[in-house]
Motif scaffolding. Sequence first.
Motif, PDB file in Angstrom:
ATOM      1  N   ALA A  61      48.016  37.530  48.636  1.00  0.00           N
ATOM      2  CA  ALA A  61      48.649  36.620  49.597  1.00  0.00           C
ATOM      3  C   ALA A  61      49.032  35.301  48.936  1.00  0.00           C
ATOM      4  CB  ALA A  61      47.711  36.377  50.781  1.00  0.00           C
ATOM      5  N   VAL A  62      48.123  34.749  48.136  1.00  0.00           N
ATOM      6  CA  VAL A  62      48.401  33.475  47.470  1.00  0.00           C
ATOM      7  C   VAL A  62      49.491  33.658  46.415  1.00  0.00           C
ATOM      8  CG1 VAL A  62      47.417  31.665  45.992  1.00  0.00           C
ATOM      9  CG2 VAL A  62      46.151  32.483  47.991  1.00  0.00           C
ATOM     10  N   ALA A  63      49.479  34.764  45.694  1.00  0.00           N
ATOM     11  CA  ALA A  63      50.520  35.017  44.688  1.00  0.00           C
ATOM     12  C   ALA A  63      51.900  35.070  45.335  1.00  0.00           C
ATOM     13  CB  ALA A  63      50.228  36.311  43.931  1.00  0.00           C
ATOM     14  N   ASP A  64      52.006  35.702  46.493  1.00  0.00           N
ATOM     15  CA  ASP A  64      53.293  35.745  47.204  1.00  0.00           C
ATOM     16  C   ASP A  64      53.763  34.342  47.572  1.00  0.00           C
ATOM     17  OD1 ASP A  64      53.475  38.511  47.055  1.00  0.00           O
ATOM     18  OD2 ASP A  64      52.714  38.843  49.095  1.00  0.00           O
ATOM     19  N   GLU A  65      52.837  33.534  48.056  1.00  0.00           N
ATOM     20  CA  GLU A  65      53.213  32.172  48.438  1.00  0.00           C
ATOM     21  C   GLU A  65      53.537  31.318  47.211  1.00  0.00           C
ATOM     22  OE1 GLU A  65      51.178  30.160  51.613  1.00  0.00           O
ATOM     23  OE2 GLU A  65      50.490  32.061  52.456  1.00  0.00           O
ATOM     24  N   ILE A  66      52.851  31.563  46.106  1.00  0.00           N
ATOM     25  CA  ILE A  66      53.164  30.843  44.865  1.00  0.00           C
ATOM     26  C   ILE A  66      54.568  31.206  44.405  1.00  0.00           C
ATOM     27  CG2 ILE A  66      52.635  30.745  42.389  1.00  0.00           C
ATOM     28  CD1 ILE A  66      49.640  30.733  43.194  1.00  0.00           C
ATOM     29  N   GLY A 109      36.287  41.946  44.814  1.00  0.00           N
ATOM     30  CA  GLY A 109      36.168  42.795  45.993  1.00  0.00           C
ATOM     31  C   GLY A 109      37.517  42.956  46.663  1.00  0.00           C
ATOM     32  N   THR A 110      37.557  43.805  47.658  1.00  0.00           N
ATOM     33  CA  THR A 110      38.794  44.065  48.391  1.00  0.00           C
ATOM     34  C   THR A 110      39.356  42.783  48.990  1.00  0.00           C
ATOM     35  OG1 THR A 110      38.047  46.295  48.900  1.00  0.00           O
ATOM     36  CG2 THR A 110      39.798  45.406  50.283  1.00  0.00           C
ATOM     37  N   SER A 111      38.507  41.983  49.621  1.00  0.00           N
ATOM     38  CA  SER A 111      39.003  40.755  50.246  1.00  0.00           C
ATOM     39  C   SER A 111      39.539  39.781  49.201  1.00  0.00           C
ATOM     40  CB  SER A 111      37.918  40.089  51.086  1.00  0.00           C
ATOM     41  OG  SER A 111      36.795  39.768  50.305  1.00  0.00           O
ATOM     42  N   GLN A 112      38.909  39.723  48.043  1.00  0.00           N
ATOM     43  CA  GLN A 112      39.409  38.836  46.994  1.00  0.00           C
ATOM     44  C   GLN A 112      40.781  39.301  46.504  1.00  0.00           C
ATOM     45  OE1 GLN A 112      35.781  39.507  44.885  1.00  0.00           O
ATOM     46  NE2 GLN A 112      35.318  37.312  44.819  1.00  0.00           N
ATOM     47  N   GLN A 113      40.959  40.611  46.378  1.00  0.00           N
ATOM     48  CA  GLN A 113      42.264  41.145  45.969  1.00  0.00           C
ATOM     49  C   GLN A 113      43.328  40.798  47.008  1.00  0.00           C
ATOM     50  OE1 GLN A 113      43.125  42.514  43.177  1.00  0.00           O
ATOM     51  NE2 GLN A 113      41.322  43.450  42.274  1.00  0.00           N
ATOM     52  N   ILE A 114      42.978  40.929  48.280  1.00  0.00           N
ATOM     53  CA  ILE A 114      43.921  40.602  49.361  1.00  0.00           C
ATOM     54  C   ILE A 114      44.279  39.115  49.318  1.00  0.00           C
ATOM     55  CG2 ILE A 114      44.129  40.417  51.882  1.00  0.00           C
ATOM     56  CD1 ILE A 114      42.462  43.083  51.986  1.00  0.00           C
ATOM     57  N   LEU A 115      43.280  38.267  49.110  1.00  0.00           N
ATOM     58  CA  LEU A 115      43.536  36.829  49.016  1.00  0.00           C
ATOM     59  C   LEU A 115      44.438  36.508  47.827  1.00  0.00           C
ATOM     60  CD1 LEU A 115      39.960  35.476  49.824  1.00  0.00           C
ATOM     61  CD2 LEU A 115      41.982  35.292  51.291  1.00  0.00           C
ATOM     62  N   ILE A 116      44.165  37.113  46.688  1.00  0.00           N
ATOM     63  CA  ILE A 116      44.991  36.882  45.496  1.00  0.00           C
ATOM     64  C   ILE A 116      46.428  37.318  45.755  1.00  0.00           C
ATOM     65  CG2 ILE A 116      45.418  37.675  43.126  1.00  0.00           C
ATOM     66  CD1 ILE A 116      42.329  37.604  42.734  1.00  0.00           C
ATOM     67  N   ARG A 143      50.290  35.725  39.902  1.00  0.00           N
ATOM     68  CA  ARG A 143      49.007  36.403  40.124  1.00  0.00           C
ATOM     69  C   ARG A 143      47.884  35.708  39.362  1.00  0.00           C
ATOM     70  NH1 ARG A 143      46.953  40.346  42.764  1.00  0.00           N
ATOM     71  NH2 ARG A 143      45.492  41.792  41.835  1.00  0.00           N
ATOM     72  N   GLN A 144      48.153  35.289  38.133  1.00  0.00           N
ATOM     73  CA  GLN A 144      47.139  34.557  37.372  1.00  0.00           C
ATOM     74  C   GLN A 144      46.820  33.225  38.040  1.00  0.00           C
ATOM     75  OE1 GLN A 144      48.667  34.251  33.378  1.00  0.00           O
ATOM     76  NE2 GLN A 144      48.158  36.384  32.889  1.00  0.00           N
ATOM     77  N   MET A 145      47.846  32.556  38.511  1.00  0.00           N
ATOM     78  CA  MET A 145      47.636  31.277  39.184  1.00  0.00           C
ATOM     79  C   MET A 145      46.871  31.473  40.494  1.00  0.00           C
ATOM     80  SD  MET A 145      51.403  29.729  38.349  1.00  0.00           S
ATOM     81  CE  MET A 145      51.206  28.153  39.148  1.00  0.00           C
ATOM     82  N   ALA A 146      47.179  32.535  41.209  1.00  0.00           N
ATOM     83  CA  ALA A 146      46.462  32.835  42.450  1.00  0.00           C
ATOM     84  C   ALA A 146      44.994  33.119  42.163  1.00  0.00           C
ATOM     85  CB  ALA A 146      47.112  34.013  43.158  1.00  0.00           C
TER      86      ALA A 146
END
Length: 193
Positions: A130-135, A121-128, A150-153
Amino acid sequence: MLSISNDTSPDIGDRILDAAASCVLAYGVQRVTLAEIARRAGVSRPTIYRRWPDTRALLAALLTRRIVGVLSDVPSRGSGREALVERIVGVAQRLRHDEVVMSVFHSEPEFAMVYIAERLGTSQQILIDAVADEIRNAQRDGSVRRGDPRQMAAMCLLITQSTIQSAQLVAPILDADALAVELAYSLNGYLKP
């Protein structure tokens, strides 16, 4: 009722989503109607239809707003793996206690299952994202292992989402504090170089 000239203002959308949240809590997902949402928001049904084609789309937008809101409310406390894991665990804890999100998971599993097993969903994409950027940032300082951010996120999302969904199942074994500790341990182990 609001005039047609005013029904495109951004706060109308927020009022509609707030009314939808109120209906979910009052009636459960299955008994939410656009008519009741419109009544609570003080708008007409056509005003809602101009934004969302049906109740399911409106509920998806509501969940997105709630989840993205929690992400915004739990800011990063720095860079590196520890800050990233702390933020993910904080978001998970907040979502586990969000009455609307948990009401949808528990009262409408078929609706929730679409976003658990069928598509992001949209929120899952946003979470991924955000986490990918921090990773990426944490990889630069060496606190997160090498790999596609992105895979790790996405894997962090799966671990965390599963924890949120199954927390009630294991509550006799893992209370809220223990669950947070174990989630942090799992994420740290996964991300550690």
